[in-house]
Design an enzyme around this catalytic site. Sequence first.
Site, short mmCIF file in Angstrom:
data_model
loop_
_atom_site.label_atom_id
_atom_site.label_comp_id
_atom_site.label_asym_id
_atom_site.label_seq_id
_atom_site.Cartn_x
_atom_site.Cartn_y
_atom_site.Cartn_z
CG HIS A 1 2.33 -2.82 -10.85
ND1 HIS A 1 1.20 -3.06 -10.48
CD2 HIS A 1 2.60 -3.55 -12.00
CE1 HIS A 1 0.66 -3.79 -11.33
NE2 HIS A 1 1.32 -4.08 -12.41
N PRO A 2 0.88 0.17 -10.58
CG PRO A 2 -0.31 0.53 -12.47
CD PRO A 2 0.96 -0.21 -12.00
CB VAL A 3 -1.84 -3.36 -7.49
CG1 VAL A 3 -2.67 -3.80 -8.73
CG2 VAL A 3 -0.16 -4.12 -7.45
CE LYS A 4 3.47 -4.29 -6.09
NZ LYS A 4 4.53 -4.47 -6.77
CG HIS A 5 1.69 1.76 -0.41
ND1 HIS A 5 1.82 0.40 -0.35
CD2 HIS A 5 0.80 1.68 0.93
CE1 HIS A 5 1.49 -0.37 0.87
NE2 HIS A 5 0.93 0.45 1.66
#
Length: 404
Positions: A195-199
Site C-alpha cells: 500500500h502507498p504508505v508502506k515502505h
Amino acid sequence: MNNHLELAIHGGKPVRDSFLSYGKQWIDEEDIQAVIKVLRGDYLTTGPEVGRFEEEIAKYVGSKYAVSFSNGTAALHGACYAAGISGGDEVITTPMTFVASANCVLYLGGSPVFADIDPKTYNINPQKIEQLITDKTKAIIPVDFTGQPADLDAIIKIAKENNLVVIEDAAHAIGAKYNGKKIGSISDMAMFSFHPVKHITTGEGGVITTNSEDYYKKLLQFRTHGITRDPGLLKEQHGPWYYEMQFLGFNYRMTDFQAALGISQLDKLEKFLELRKKYVEIYNEAFRELREIKVPYQPAFSDSSWHLYIVRLNMELLNANRKQIYEALVKENIGVNVHYIPVYMQPYYQQLGYKKGICPEAEKLYEEMITLPLFPAMEEADVYDVISAVKKVIRYYSKEKNYK
Ligand SMILES: *Cc1c(COP(=O)(O)O)cnc(C)c1O
C-alpha cells in the site's frame, strides 16, 4: 507571548504554511518508466514481471518462496487458508493493529482471539498468548507493529509446543531484522503490504513469503480461484486445455505493471530504510528533553524498519488529553494520526460479542498515542518542523510551569 508561540489553534501562526502528511509514497522517473514498459508489452496481468518480483522479494528476505497478491489483506486471507483455518478455529492476534490482521480469520469462519500487548514494545505479549490457548487454537498472527519485530523466538516456541502455525503480519516490517535475521524468513508465513504508505508500493499489493513448498502451492492456487494446471495435483487429464478448480479460491492476482513498479521500488528500499532511520534518530534526540512524551522503545533483538513513529503522551504531566494535542498539531499543519483503534473496539467486533476491557494495555495506549509524520520523501526540514510543532504544543499544555 509573541505570535510564534501562540498555538495556531488559538489563532497563532502555524509552524508550517503547508500541510505535511503522515506518510506518502516516493515515485521517481525509473518507477514510471518501468510501468510504461509493461503497458507497451504483451502482458497486463500475471506475466514475467510478477514472477520476477516474487523472486526478488524472496531473495531480499531470504525465504524459499514468495507469492504475490492483489493486496496485503488478500495475502493474509491466503495465508490463513493455507494454514488450514476454518469454521470454529481460534487464532490469536494483537488488538493493536489494522483490522485486516483479524478480519482474515473471520473470512474463513474462524474466531480471532485478542492477546494484550507488552506496554513497553506495544507488540503482542507472548505470556498473554499462552494464557489464551485452547484446543481450538490453530494459529498465531503476530504483527511487527511500527516495523519493530514481535518477540518471534518466544512466539515460535509457544507455537511449536502447541502445534500452531505462525502467520506474521509484517506489513510494517520489510527490511526489519530480528536478532540480525531478516523478517520474512523466520515465521511459517510472513505478509508484506505494498500500500502507498508502506515502505515500497505497487499501488495495491501484498506478498506472502514462506519456506514451505506445501504452503507455497496452496497460496498459488488460492489466489487464482482454487484452480491448478500442475500435473502433480490434477485428478484427471482431458488434454492440453485442461485445468481443475479443486477448492473455492479467489481472484487475488497482482498485475504485471504493479509487479514492475514493485521491482523498481525494491531497488530503492535500502535508501528508504536509511532515511527513515535517520529521521527517527533526529526525533529521538530532539524529544529526549520532553518528559511529557515517551519515544519508541526498542528491545535488543529488534532492528526496526520504522514504518511508524509513535509518541506516547505522559498524561500526568499534561493539562490536555490526546484529542486536544492531536487537534493542536493538525492546526500547526502537521499530519498526525493514530495507529490504531484496538480492533475489537470496532462496532462490527462489538456486535460479534467482543467486550471492551479485554486488553487494558492496548486500550490505555490507544488513549495516549500519536503517530508523527515519517516517510523517506520528507525532507530534513520537515522533520524539524514536526519537532518545533510538538515542542510548541507540548510545552503549552505542560503542567511544568518553567517552560512558559
Ligand atoms: C497495511 C496493513 C495491512 C493490509 O494491507 P493492505 O495491502 O492495505 O491490504 C494489514 N496489516 C497491517 C498491520 C497493515 O498495516
